[in-house]
Design an enzyme around this catalytic site. Structure first.
Site, mmCIF file in Angstrom:
data_model
loop_
_atom_site.group_PDB
_atom_site.id
_atom_site.type_symbol
_atom_site.label_atom_id
_atom_site.label_comp_id
_atom_site.label_asym_id
_atom_site.label_seq_id
_atom_site.Cartn_x
_atom_site.Cartn_y
_atom_site.Cartn_z
ATOM 1 C CE LYS A 58 -88.022 -11.724 94.111
ATOM 2 N NZ LYS A 58 -87.636 -10.465 93.474
ATOM 3 C CD GLU A 96 -84.828 -23.337 82.260
ATOM 4 O OE1 GLU A 96 -83.723 -23.192 81.687
ATOM 5 O OE2 GLU A 96 -85.526 -24.347 82.122
ATOM 6 C CB CYS A 142 -79.864 -16.603 79.680
ATOM 7 S SG CYS A 142 -81.424 -17.024 78.895
ATOM 8 C CD GLU A 154 -74.623 -15.555 83.025
ATOM 9 O OE1 GLU A 154 -74.798 -15.539 84.252
ATOM 10 O OE2 GLU A 154 -75.521 -15.832 82.216
HETATM 11 P P1 NAD Z 1 -80.625 -13.312 90.217
HETATM 12 O O1 NAD Z 1 -80.315 -14.735 90.476
HETATM 13 O O2 NAD Z 1 -79.880 -12.276 90.934
HETATM 14 O O3 NAD Z 1 -82.166 -13.005 90.516
HETATM 15 C C1 NAD Z 1 -83.221 -13.706 89.875
HETATM 16 C C2 NAD Z 1 -84.470 -13.586 90.731
HETATM 17 O O4 NAD Z 1 -84.250 -14.299 91.943
HETATM 18 C C3 NAD Z 1 -84.819 -12.158 91.150
HETATM 19 O O5 NAD Z 1 -86.219 -12.001 91.155
HETATM 20 C C4 NAD Z 1 -84.271 -12.073 92.569
HETATM 21 O O6 NAD Z 1 -84.911 -11.124 93.371
HETATM 22 C C5 NAD Z 1 -84.552 -13.487 93.069
HETATM 23 N N1 NAD Z 1 -83.726 -13.975 94.185
HETATM 24 C C6 NAD Z 1 -82.502 -13.567 94.564
HETATM 25 N N2 NAD Z 1 -82.090 -14.256 95.654
HETATM 26 C C7 NAD Z 1 -83.081 -15.137 95.940
HETATM 27 C C8 NAD Z 1 -83.243 -16.144 96.936
HETATM 28 N N3 NAD Z 1 -82.321 -16.387 97.854
HETATM 29 N N4 NAD Z 1 -84.381 -16.873 96.929
HETATM 30 C C9 NAD Z 1 -85.330 -16.651 96.003
HETATM 31 N N5 NAD Z 1 -85.236 -15.706 95.038
HETATM 32 C C10 NAD Z 1 -84.118 -14.961 95.003
HETATM 33 O O7 NAD Z 1 -80.500 -13.142 88.647
HETATM 34 P P2 NAD Z 1 -80.641 -11.805 87.808
HETATM 35 O O8 NAD Z 1 -79.412 -10.997 88.016
HETATM 36 O O9 NAD Z 1 -81.977 -11.220 88.050
HETATM 37 O O10 NAD Z 1 -80.656 -12.391 86.324
HETATM 38 C C11 NAD Z 1 -79.520 -12.644 85.578
HETATM 39 C C12 NAD Z 1 -79.210 -14.117 85.543
HETATM 40 O O11 NAD Z 1 -80.332 -14.838 85.060
HETATM 41 C C13 NAD Z 1 -78.079 -14.456 84.603
HETATM 42 O O12 NAD Z 1 -77.231 -15.393 85.209
HETATM 43 C C14 NAD Z 1 -78.779 -15.081 83.408
HETATM 44 O O13 NAD Z 1 -78.003 -15.983 82.660
HETATM 45 C C15 NAD Z 1 -79.910 -15.781 84.080
HETATM 46 N N6 NAD Z 1 -80.991 -16.051 83.145
HETATM 47 C C16 NAD Z 1 -81.202 -17.339 82.769
HETATM 48 C C17 NAD Z 1 -82.211 -17.637 81.857
HETATM 49 C C18 NAD Z 1 -82.477 -19.047 81.427
HETATM 50 O O14 NAD Z 1 -83.514 -19.286 80.837
HETATM 51 N N7 NAD Z 1 -81.585 -19.993 81.679
HETATM 52 C C19 NAD Z 1 -83.005 -16.601 81.354
HETATM 53 C C20 NAD Z 1 -82.741 -15.295 81.756
HETATM 54 C C21 NAD Z 1 -81.736 -15.027 82.664
#
Ligand code: NAD
Length: 475
Positions: free
Chosen positions: A173, A248, A282, A379
């Site tokens: 997804k 991650e 990130c 963040e």
């Molecule tokens: P998010 O946590 O809102 O969403 C990430 C994904 O999870 C999306 O596809 C979302 O639809 C899904 N999701 C949301 N709630 C869920 C649930 N309850 N169960 C399963 N899936 C669910 O994050 P975002 O806003 O899309 O991304 C930004 C964040 O990602 C920032 O905190 C950034 O630091 C982090 N990030 C980390 C890395 C890494 O490698 N550590 C890389 C890129 C981004």
């Protein structure tokens, strides 16, 4: 307007309950496509398809799987322009960046794991004259891969590629904010010869279909990249069924500038590590820690470079920064800049929305904040950095380690011993010395503390997506 579909069992299909959500183009602020808001029924169909496909895919020779994945990598390269355009419109990032980084890296991810699987070998321990042990690594079955919006196809493929290479079937997804390139991938998977049901792509909201993928008893491992708050929910849900889980998560990365650094390089790269992809990586260094004796000089030169950053239409080759991903995210970034001022910070550059259609924000530099204030601890994930002076190496390490996060850190120094000393003292999964965002895909990737658990990359990912079984033979 384009209506995108789920990809299940090698076919594009409408969502079972016919629900859709709008996908907004950040560069214009207008609706650009509609995406399925998938439900349990869609997931059940994907699970059935994946179960059926698993016996074929997991039994296929490694060479054949590898060839299909190499073909997929070729096809992504062939479609670079179309994919980059979609990624840029979907996410708001400059088109040149999607062309130079996001899409080539997605293709590299498939190519890397297509090769890695051929070279992946079992471990064996021989106790001479007594016994031989070897560890067989079998695919797990069906795995769930959930990715965020900031590097859409890059991070989507970073999970899918090792999972597929190992012989698993995938239910993936992408973020509901950036579904387009994941949508396009289904067609190329078919062209590459991937059997139906091996890769299934469902679209929709995290709380709905994302949560359902994690909860479903058929998904045996979950690889998740996203925010720390979401990661906590995903981890807790997966734990109920003892699923393997890789998380991650977020970061608040320090960028430490020592007085003995190559200042030209440090300034040039710090501008990139602050504002590339609108600061929505990130690994961006959002807290710049500068040794007191060069603070004024660094600040002057850094600000001169920041003034040269052009923020504008993602399609315009001159734009160094494009639009933020969404209106909500723009509000979040702006609210942090206001908070920084309430916390006593001084805006040295930027600090405002840009008055044009779409979600644009100025690159923003803030100083005179306490290391422990919210602006320096939480963040923001946007084009906002803080400048923080430090007195000694020990101070720098303490400030660097003062947040709940531990994803990455950049250290600028020409003193070799200090480079090692500080690297080992900073609590971050990834340390860059005199560089940033340089990646060898064989190395373990991931964070410490609240930045996640598990490591992706290289053989770590192949191990994650496999079930080890030890076989002991008595001699
Ligand atoms: P998010 O946590 O809102 O969403 C990430 C994904 O999870 C999306 O596809 C979302 O639809 C899904 N999701 C949301 N709630 C869920 C649930 N309850 N169960 C399963 N899936 C669910 O994050 P975002 O806003 O899309 O991304 C930004 C964040 O990602 C920032 O905190 C950034 O630091 C982090 N990030 C980390 C890395 C890494 O490698 N550590 C890389 C890129 C981004």
């Amino acid at each position: 307007m384009q209506k995108i579909q789920n990809f299940i069992n090698g076919e594009y299909v409408d969502p079972a309950e016919g629900q859709y959500i709008d996908n907004i183009e950040p560069g214009t602020g207008k609706v650009f496509a509609q995406i399925p808001n998938s439900t349990q029924e869609d997931l059940d169909q994907a699970v059935e398809a994946a179960k059926e496909a698993f016996s074929v895919w997991s039994a296929m020779s490694v060479d054949k799987r590898s060839k299909i994945m190499h073909k997929l990598a070729d096809l992504i390269e062939k479609n670079l322009d179309d994919y980059a355009l979609m990624e840029s419109r979907d996410n708001g990032k400059p088109l040149w960046l999607a062309k130079a980084v996001d899409i080539p890296r997605a293709s590299t991810n498939f190519r890397f794991y297509a090769s890695a699987i051929v070279n992946f070998s079992s471990e064996a321990q021989v106790s001479e004259g007594f016994m031989v042990n070897y560890t067989r690594r079998a695919p797990i079955g069906i795995v769930g891969c959930i990715s965020p919006w900031n590097l859409p196809l890059y991070l989507f493929s970073w999970k899918i590629a090792p999972a597929l290479a190992m012989g698993n079937c995938v239910i993936a997804k992408p973020s509901e904010l950036t579904p387009m390139t994941a949508f396009l991938l289904g067609k190329l998977a078919n062209e590459a010869g991937m059997p139906p049901g091996v890769l299934n792509i469902l679209h929709g909201e995290g709380k709905g279909i994302g949560q359902a993928i994690v909860e479903h008893e058929a998904t045996k491992a979950i690889s998740f990249t996203g925010g720390t708050t979401t990661g906590k929910i995903v981890g807790a849900t997966a734990a109920q069924q003892f699923k393997k889980v890789s998380l991650e998560l977020g970061g608040k990365n320090p960028n430490i500038i020592f007085a003995d650094c190559d200042l030209d390089e440090a300034v040039k790269t710090s501008v990139k590590s602050s504002f590339t992809n609108q600061g929505e990586i990130c690994l961006c260094g959002s807290r710049i820690l500068i040794e007191e004796s060069i603070y004024d000089e660094f600040k002057k030169r850094f600000l001169e470079e920041c003034k040269k950053i052009i923020v504008g239409d993602p399609m315009d080759a001159k734009s160094i920064m494009g639009a933020l991903v969404s209106s909500d995210h723009l509000d979040k970034v702006d609210s942090y800049v206001k908070l920084a001022q309430e916390e006593g910070g001084t805006i040295l550059h930027g600090g405002k929305r840009i008055d044009k259609e779409g979600f644009y924000y100025e690159p923003t530099v803030i100083e005179a904040l306490d290391a422990n204030c919210r602006t320096n601890q939480e963040e923001i994930f946007g084009p906002v950095v803080t400048l923080n002076p430090f007195k000694t190496e020990e101070d720098a390490i303490n400030i660097a380690n003062s947040t709940r996060y531990g994803l990455s850190c950049t250290i600028w120094t020409t003193d070799l011993k200090r480079a090692h000393r500080v690297s080992h003292a900073v609590q971050s999964g990834i340390i860059w010395v005199n560089c940033w965002l340089v990646r060898d895909l064989r190395t373990p990737f991931g964070g410490m503390k609240d930045s996640g658990i598990g490591r992706e990359g290289g053989n770590d990912a192949l191990r994650f997506f496999s079930e080890p079984q030890n076989v002991c033979i008595k001699l």
